[in-house]
Design an enzyme around this catalytic site. Structure first.
Site, PDB file in Angstrom:
ATOM      1  N   GLU A  81       0.814  -1.201   0.000  1.00 29.14           N
ATOM      2  CA  GLU A  81       0.000   0.000   0.000  1.00 29.14           C
ATOM      3  C   GLU A  81       0.860   1.270   0.000  1.00 29.14           C
ATOM      4  OE1 GLU A  81      -3.020  -0.065  -0.527  1.00 29.14           O
ATOM      5  OE2 GLU A  81      -3.849   1.870   0.069  1.00 29.14           O
ATOM      6  N   ASP A  82       1.884   1.291   0.842  1.00 30.58           N
ATOM      7  CA  ASP A  82       2.574   2.557   1.113  1.00 30.58           C
ATOM      8  C   ASP A  82       3.976   2.684   0.523  1.00 30.58           C
ATOM      9  OD1 ASP A  82       0.386   3.271   2.521  1.00 30.58           O
ATOM     10  OD2 ASP A  82       1.246   2.898   4.505  1.00 30.58           O
TER      11      ASP A  82
END
Ligand code: MN
Length: 737
Positions: A81-82
């Site tokens: 996700e990051d």
């Protein structure tokens, strides 16, 4: 402050304590991968970001004792996700399963909770469960949320409130359903801290004071129980007392409108033993030592809670007049109570080793052994991979809509409202325009583009729509909204079909033929017949086929008329049958014998619905009033000579209105939550309620009057039946007279 390396070593140590055979090389690699991927990222408190996944992995190990793959997934849970890491990379370096787990957690993270409506919460919880195809996904996600809640003090007040609300409404209940009491409590307490800081502080300070006040007392009870337990020869028993956790006290204070000092039982003792037999022995000892409080004994060993919880509960009064609760259970029951489904996970792992965890047979078996409707609900909510037949999507406002699997934007639009479907000109999913046959996925945000000048649904939509509800709404549209077009189209195809038979429409529909013909075909008038052909309810060919005899008769008569005069000596064709009365046209689903298009209204005294036996009364100037035959106002003995002639035979037509208003009266013993139960039944039976009045009588009864709309008698009976099953309900009647 521990360094990251120290924290990692502590994690390894924790894992080793319950799973010495864990894949430490891979776990280390996952940690290093995460550290590199998050390099340079910082948490709100200034620490390196990797401290967060490390802490989540620590929770997964310490609280849940999960397997190596879960630990790796926890370490990697924010990488896809990051950071720049991809699913392929994680799958290649670790395993496709680990990558799927990480992806699963990321998907849950992406779900935006915006709705605050209570009735949406259950759908949101189901949606998360449905999205967690592997149960480990939700376990890692809950651990992630727990760590975020533990470190919530660094967030802005607005974010604190929002996350706490979500945690209280979504994550704590899921933890509860999965039987993870310890995590549930901590999630609740941490949420309370931000949702009601004043209330929380009050309880914390109160409990601190109490713990000093009660210390000696608790110590004393502890020793008393232990002494008797040992004297009875029960080995390896553990006894400990504690103050109940803040949120459970908060709830009691709130529900019972009490202060901390007035809350009945703040203290709970636990006795943990080896066998079920010992549980009951200990219960005997406790009831012998202290005075049990009536009605407070609960045997969750004999009847486990739906979330697998097992224990004996009793509340007793100590010598000094302080009441306290005692919970008695075996070690295994205790572990399940504290760690829930994760505990079963562990037993499974130790028993047969890892490998087929993705197969949830064990969860299923475990749950199916439980009895009762509650358990069934629970199974349904837990059917992680059994949710295959449903899909959950969001409206732009954040409400969750539940659709059949494979549903398209068309199904969605018609679920919102027929008018939305009928005016749809396009659809967006997650902000992008999609085709009408796009298959919706869990968590999609769906937006329907409508226009007042929309041409309405196309016939293809019937094939694209997945739900029968949407399909029938589309058909209805074709049937109703385009009546004029249908009539024109129907007439044209009927005419061209008829041409081949050698008879004209004019001849066929002449006054002497028409009534008999319509009767034969069961149409009220010609337009209805054309409309039916037009929307495809019947083909022109079929209609003409059914009129063969009439056509032949017309042709025969025409030939007879044109024949030489001599022929007329022959016996004439049988005269056309006497004109039969046209079947009376239905109004609002009611056929009044011998009358068409008269004003019909339903009597307010008995509110009949289709399926009821009914009778009509000709009012002065207000048309025909329809009563149930069992309505006192329609009772034959009440009829007078003057009014006798105004009573008419009426019956229900096949073509009914969508809904009929009626009234139910519920008489019940008054109690807390009665109205909630009543409205739950009304909403679960999808009943449209127009009004609901409740009042309590001085002698402890509740009288509830419900104005509702139903399609027919059968649906009404179902609602009545369900209402009758509510605890305390004595009578459900349909008022009349
Ligand atoms: Mn996270």
């Amino acid at each position: 402050m521990m360094s990251m390396e120290e924290r990692y070593l502590k994690l390894e140590e924790t894992i080793r304590s319950y799973n010495p055979g864990a894949n430490f090389a891979q776990i280390r690699a996952a940690y290093e991968f995460a550290a590199a991927a998050h390099e340079g990222q910082k948490r709100k408190d200034g620490s390196p970001f990797v401290s967060h996944p490390l802490a989540v992995a620590q929770i997964v190990a310490e609280e849940l004792h999960l397997d190596s793959e879960s630990i790796m997934a926890a370490l990697l849970h924010d990488t896809i996700e990051d950071t720049t890491a991809t699913h392929e990379e994680v799958a290649g370096m670790f395993s496709p399963t680990v990558a799927d787990l990480v992806e699963g957690v990321s998907k849950l993270t992406r779900v935006q909770f915006t709705s605050k409506a209570q009735e949406q919460m259950e759908n949101l919880r189901k949606m998360l469960m449905a999205m967690s195809k592997d149960i480990r996904v939700i376990l890692v996600k809950i651990s992630d949320r727990l760590h975020n809640m533990r470190t919530m003090e660094y967030q802005t007040p607005a974010k604190q409130k929002q996350k706490s609300f979500e945690t209280m409404e979504i994550y704590a209940p899921i933890a509860h359903r999965l039987g993870m009491q310890r995590m549930k409590w901590e999630l609740e307490d941490l949420s309370l801290k931000y949702l009601d800081p004043v209330g929380y502080e009050e309880i914390i300070h109160g409990l601190e004071a109490k713990s000093i006040e009660y210390e000696a007392f608790m110590q004393h009870i502890d020793e008393q129980i232990m002494e008797r337990v040992q004297a009875a020869g029960i080995k390896d028993a553990v006894v400990y007392g504690r103050l109940k956790h803040p949120y459970s006290i908060y709830r009691k204070m709130y529900a019972q409108q009490k202060t901390l000092n007035e809350v009945f039982d703040l203290i709970a003792f636990r006795v943990i033993v080896d066998s079920v037999a010992d549980c009951y022995n200990v219960l005997g000892i406790v009831h012998d030592l202290y005075k049990p409080i009536l009605g407070r004994f609960k045997d969750y060993i004999g009847t486990p809670k739906p979330n697998m919880y097992q224990s004996l509960h009793t509340t007793v009064m100590g010598q000094s007049g302080i009441p306290f609760e005692v919970q008695i259970r075996t070690r295994e029951m205790h572990e399940i109570a504290e760690y829930g489904i994760a505990a079963h996970w562990k037993y499974k792992q130790n028993g047969r080793g890892a490998g087929d965890e993705s197969n949830y047979e064990w969860v299923r078996r475990l749950l199916e052994n439980q009895e009762g409707a509650d358990a069934e609900d629970f199974i349904h909510s837990l059917k992680v991979d059994m949710f295959a037949d449903e899909v959950f999507v969001f409206t732009p406002m954040g409400d969750v809509i539940n659709l059949p699997a494979g549903a398209t934007p068309i199904d969605y639009a018609y679920t919102i409202h027929s008018a939305v479907g009928n005016h749809m000109v396009g659809a967006k999913v997650n902000g992008r325009i999609v085709q009408y046959d796009y298959q919706l996925r869990n968590g999609d945000v769906v937006e329907v583009l409508t226009s007042q000048s929309a041409r309405g649904p196309s016939r293809d939509w019937i094939k694209i729509a997945k739900s029968s509800e949407a399909r029938s709404k589309i058909r209805q549209w074709f049937k109703r909204e385009r009546r004029d077009e249908n009539i024109a189209a129907g007439r044209a195809s009927f005419e061209s079909e008829l041409k081949r038979s050698g008879v004209t429409i004019k001849e066929l529909t002449a006054d002497e033929n028409l009534p008999a013909m319509l009767k034969k075909l069961s149409y009220n008038n010609l337009d209805d017949m054309y409309a039916a052909i037009g929307y495809g309810g019947v083909t022109a060919l079929k209609v003409v086929g059914r009129l063969r005899e009439d056509i032949l008769r017309i042709i025969a008569r025409r030939q007879a008329e044109n024949a030489p005069a001599a022929e007329t000596a022959k016996p004439v064709q049988p005269a056309p049958k006497p004109v039969q009365p046209i079947r009376s046209k239905a109004v609002q689903g009611i056929i009044v014998e011998g009358m068409s298009n008269c004003l019909v209204k339903f009597a307010k005294c008995c509110t009949p619905v289709p399926g009821d036996e009914v009778v009509g009364f000709t009012t002065r100037g207000y048309g025909v009033s329809v009563h149930r035959t069992d309505c006192p106002n329609a009772a034959p003995e009440r009829r007078t000579k003057e009014t006798e002639g105004r009573w008419l035979k009426v019956s229900w037509a096949e073509d009914l209105q969508e809904g009929y208003s009626t009234v139910l009266q519920v008489t019940a013993k008054d109690r807390m939550g009665l109205i909630v139960d009543v409205s739950t039944i009304l909403s679960s039976t999808k009943t449209r309620v127009s009004n609901l009045h409740a009042r309590s009588t001085p002698d402890g009864f509740a009288l509830i009057e419900i104005g509702l709309e139903v399609t027919d008698h059968k649906q009404l009976q179902t609602v009545i039946h369900r209402l009758q099953q509510i605890s305390g309900v004595m009578r459900v009647t349909r008022p009349a007279g």
